[in-house]
Design a protein around this motif. Structure first.
Motif, PDB file in Angstrom:
ATOM      1  N   ASP A 196     -33.948 -33.249   2.861  1.00 47.38           N
ATOM      2  CA  ASP A 196     -34.850 -32.743   2.005  1.00 47.38           C
ATOM      3  C   ASP A 196     -36.514 -33.084   2.401  1.00 47.38           C
ATOM      4  N   GLY A 197     -37.034 -31.891   2.855  1.00 42.54           N
ATOM      5  CA  GLY A 197     -38.519 -32.385   3.351  1.00 42.54           C
ATOM      6  C   GLY A 197     -39.749 -32.032   1.999  1.00 42.54           C
ATOM      7  N   ARG A 198     -39.382 -31.993   0.856  1.00 45.30           N
ATOM      8  CA  ARG A 198     -40.360 -31.531   0.015  1.00 45.30           C
ATOM      9  C   ARG A 198     -41.650 -32.733  -0.093  1.00 45.30           C
ATOM     10  N   THR A 199     -42.641 -32.537  -0.545  1.00 46.68           N
ATOM     11  CA  THR A 199     -43.695 -33.195  -0.613  1.00 46.68           C
ATOM     12  C   THR A 199     -43.384 -34.269  -1.400  1.00 46.68           C
ATOM     13  N   VAL A 200     -42.774 -34.208  -2.456  1.00 50.99           N
ATOM     14  CA  VAL A 200     -42.573 -35.370  -3.497  1.00 50.99           C
ATOM     15  C   VAL A 200     -41.780 -36.401  -2.538  1.00 50.99           C
ATOM     16  N   VAL A 201     -40.868 -36.045  -1.944  1.00 52.63           N
ATOM     17  CA  VAL A 201     -39.968 -36.891  -1.218  1.00 52.63           C
ATOM     18  C   VAL A 201     -40.721 -37.688  -0.145  1.00 52.63           C
ATOM     19  N   ARG A 202     -41.538 -36.831   0.642  1.00 49.73           N
ATOM     20  CA  ARG A 202     -42.507 -37.503   1.575  1.00 49.73           C
ATOM     21  C   ARG A 202     -43.643 -38.531   1.057  1.00 49.73           C
ATOM     22  N   THR A 203     -44.075 -38.167   0.068  1.00 44.62           N
ATOM     23  CA  THR A 203     -44.812 -39.080  -0.728  1.00 44.62           C
ATOM     24  C   THR A 203     -44.312 -40.381  -0.955  1.00 44.62           C
TER      25      THR A 203
END
Length: 259
Positions: free
Chosen positions: A242-249
């Motif tokens: 899951d490479g969504r921005t929220v996960v990266r953040t």
């Protein structure tokens, strides 16, 4: 009775939130004299479910060890618990278990040394269900310590083992659509033939009714403070799922943020 116990200050003045009393006990031990009354509410079958839940929350936050088995049983039941949904946020998401996790964390200030193992057993039970029950950031805060590193890693591993669940999303819209307030004649010609397409089906692992990837990311971030190599490996595996921005953040303290 619950109003006198959790919605009234020491001078008898009314309070709007039970958290005011619960938090105040850290500086004013006289609030702890309300423990017997709260125990009576908790075991009273005729009391409302919400009142009994508030009693459990307060007793847990005050490190009252006899309620730890009740908390553990509640965690094991998860969404099947009769207290599920007692607290919700503005989006309607359940806050029952995040609040309990926060209460177990706060209980460390009050719990007797002999009862600390029981408190930790409750936290391990929560980590054991972290792939299926929403605990929010409160659980990560509660287990921020080197002794929790193996349990944190195991919880994230278990979450990553969840299979992908494709969310049902209708196929693309074939005809032009334009939902506007002004009449079509007032819509610029360049916009009239714009097509809109719904997003395709995207498999998301472990769809349990909450954002599991974010919860795992928070646990990874805590793990990184005590076992960075293991946390980095888990974080990279999570981002591949899951490479969504929220996960990266949420993982930016573990791996470099790549937009």
């Amino acid at each position: 009775m619950i109003r006198d116990l959790l919605f009234t200050d020491l001078d008898g003045g009314p309070l709007g939130e039970p958290e005011t009393v619960i938090d105040a006990a850290a500086d004013e031990p006289r609030y702890l004299e309300r423990v017997p009354g709260l125990r009576s509410v908790l075991v009273d079958d005729s009391a409302g479910r919400y009142h009994r839940y508030l009693a459990l929350l307060a007793l847990t936050a005050w490190g009252h060890a006899p309620v730890y088995p009740v908390v553990a049983a509640t965690v094991e039941q998860g969404p099947r618990s009769p207290w599920h949904g007692m607290l919700t946020d503005h989006e309607g998401r359940d806050r029952t278990f995040p609040a309990l996790a926060g209460a177990v964390a706060d209980g460390a200030r009050f719990v007797a040394e002999a009862d600390e193992p029981d408190r930790r057993r409750v936290l391990r039970a929560m980590l054991g269900r972290a792939d299926a029950v929403y605990f929010g950031w409160q659980l990560a805060r509660a287990v921020d310590g080197p002794e929790w590193a193996p349990d944190l890693a195991e919880a994230v591993e278990r979450g990553l083992a969840r299979s992908a669940d494709a969310r049902a999303v209708p196929g693309p819209v074939r005809e032009p659509t334009c939902a506007v307030v002004p009449p079509p004649s007032r819509v610029p010609v360049a916009l009239r033939r714009m097509r809109t397409f719904r997003a395709p089906v995207v498999p998301r692992f472990g769809d349990r009714g909450f954002d599991l990837a974010v919860q795992l990311a928070d646990l990874c971030a805590v793990l990184a403070k005590h076992d960075r190599p293991r946390a980095t490996d888990l974080a990279e595996r999570l981002l591949r799922r899951d490479g969504r921005t929220v996960v990266r953040t949420h993982l930016c303290s573990v791996v470099p943020f790549r937009a």
